[in-house]
Design an enzyme around this catalytic site. Sequence first.
Site, short mmCIF file in Angstrom:
data_model
loop_
_atom_site.label_atom_id
_atom_site.label_comp_id
_atom_site.label_asym_id
_atom_site.label_seq_id
_atom_site.Cartn_x
_atom_site.Cartn_y
_atom_site.Cartn_z
N TRP A 167 3.94 1.79 -0.88
CA TRP A 167 4.66 1.92 -2.15
C TRP A 167 3.74 2.48 -3.23
CZ3 TRP A 167 6.74 -2.96 -5.18
CH2 TRP A 167 7.62 -2.55 -6.18
N HIS A 205 -8.87 -0.27 2.78
CA HIS A 205 -8.61 -1.71 2.90
C HIS A 205 -9.91 -2.53 2.79
CE1 HIS A 205 -4.42 -1.37 3.80
NE2 HIS A 205 -4.52 -1.00 5.04
N LYS A 252 11.90 -4.89 4.47
CA LYS A 252 12.81 -5.54 3.53
C LYS A 252 12.35 -5.42 2.08
CE LYS A 252 15.16 -9.76 5.03
NZ LYS A 252 14.89 -11.22 5.18
N GLY A 253 11.04 -5.54 1.91
CA GLY A 253 10.48 -5.44 0.57
C GLY A 253 10.93 -6.54 -0.37
N THR A 258 0.82 -1.21 0.00
CA THR A 258 0.00 0.00 0.00
C THR A 258 0.86 1.27 0.00
OG1 THR A 258 -1.39 -1.30 1.49
CG2 THR A 258 -2.03 0.99 1.12
P1 A3P Z 1 8.04 -6.34 4.09
O1 A3P Z 1 7.55 -6.36 5.49
O2 A3P Z 1 7.97 -7.67 3.42
O3 A3P Z 1 9.36 -5.70 3.93
P2 A3P Z 1 1.97 -1.91 3.33
O4 A3P Z 1 2.50 -0.68 2.73
O5 A3P Z 1 0.75 -2.43 2.58
O6 A3P Z 1 1.76 -1.81 4.78
O7 A3P Z 1 3.06 -3.05 3.07
C1 A3P Z 1 4.29 -3.02 3.71
C2 A3P Z 1 5.27 -3.88 2.94
O8 A3P Z 1 5.66 -3.18 1.75
C3 A3P Z 1 6.54 -4.14 3.72
O9 A3P Z 1 7.01 -5.41 3.25
C4 A3P Z 1 7.42 -3.00 3.25
O10 A3P Z 1 8.80 -3.20 3.45
C5 A3P Z 1 7.06 -2.96 1.78
N1 A3P Z 1 7.36 -1.66 1.16
C6 A3P Z 1 7.16 -0.43 1.70
N2 A3P Z 1 7.57 0.52 0.85
C7 A3P Z 1 8.04 -0.11 -0.24
C8 A3P Z 1 8.61 0.33 -1.47
N3 A3P Z 1 8.80 1.62 -1.71
N4 A3P Z 1 8.97 -0.59 -2.37
C9 A3P Z 1 8.80 -1.91 -2.13
N5 A3P Z 1 8.28 -2.40 -0.99
C10 A3P Z 1 7.88 -1.51 -0.05
#
Ligand code: A3P
Length: 320
Positions: free
Chosen positions: A73, A131, A287-288, A71
């Site tokens: 991202w 959501h 970690k992404g 979300t």
């Molecule tokens: P991980 O915990 O696997 O690293 P949300 O934004 O829906 O809450 O999701 C969070 C997840 O997206 C986390 O995954 C986070 O690290 C990852 N995330 C956040 N920003 C990101 C970006 N710019 N690019 C890729 N993944 C990203």
Amino acid sequence: SLSSSFSSSSLTADEEKKPESKQVQLIPPTKILYQDFWCSGRLLPNVISFQKHFQALDQDIILASQPKSGTTWLKALIFSVVNRTRFTVSNTPLLTSNPHELIPFFEAQLYAEDEIPDFSTMPSPRLFSTHIPYASLPESIKHSECRIVYICRNPLDVIVSFWKFLIQFAPSTKVEDLAETWCNGEDGFGPFWNHVLGYWNESLKKPNRVFFLKYEDLKDDIVGNLKKLAVFIGFPFSMEEERQGVIEDISKLCSLNNLKNLEVNKNGKINFPKIRAGIEKKSYFRKGEVGDWVNHLNPSVVECLDRIIQEKLSGSGLTF
Ligand code: A3P
């Protein structure tokens, strides 16, 4: 993202200052099955208010997802694509605001019980996020021409991501227990299969209204997917922009490492006023990686989840 409202640390500054005041007990989460999805008790009045009052405009762009699916991202990407002529990479509001402050959640930042937000000063197109499953979106969204961008992610990675997010508030949470919640279809805003299938089926029926993205595909081909996304939301990149490398610039700006290392995302909390929660900005950037689940889930949990995914998605054309 919002499910962290289940945590006891999700209290307002006021409540933190007054430990003797009545605090909301949030662990274990109070979830209510509402319209066939599991909704946190704290969000439900807001969801109902949103359903009752929101008037969609044809120009609106709504980002939908389950928590931990990418979300944050996607918010950064959509904001950047839409506003690329207003701001450059050196003065974009992303440098001074977290993506959740730029594209608010209906149910946590805008609507509360008996409270209708004033959107009169919001620039067009209005950018929102949610959501909530497709079936429970307000009728006005379903019947307008507004566009919905949905992002989903392999549930195994979602579980690990959510677990890592949750243990900051509830350190004793076991990933196996969390996985069981998913297997039982009791995940927040879920069952996850209904959530993905709701948006998936709608994207097949109305491809001009719902754009379906997978976190993994976005990681695999950010430029190609960003191009398609831009066309879908009505902000296509021109040949000139492509030649200038604008798509690559936006991808870099919104990359995990870049956002994670911005001062604005290293410290402080995002305020989710309508659920009286404040959440550490840095907890949205970890970690992404695709497939991080192999490091945390045991084979029996994986087998159970694989079986459920197979069974529930079979015949839909959607795979993880
Ligand atoms: P991980 O915990 O696997 O690293 P949300 O934004 O829906 O809450 O999701 C969070 C997840 O997206 C986390 O995954 C986070 O690290 C990852 N995330 C956040 N920003 C990101 C970006 N710019 N690019 C890729 N993944 C990203």
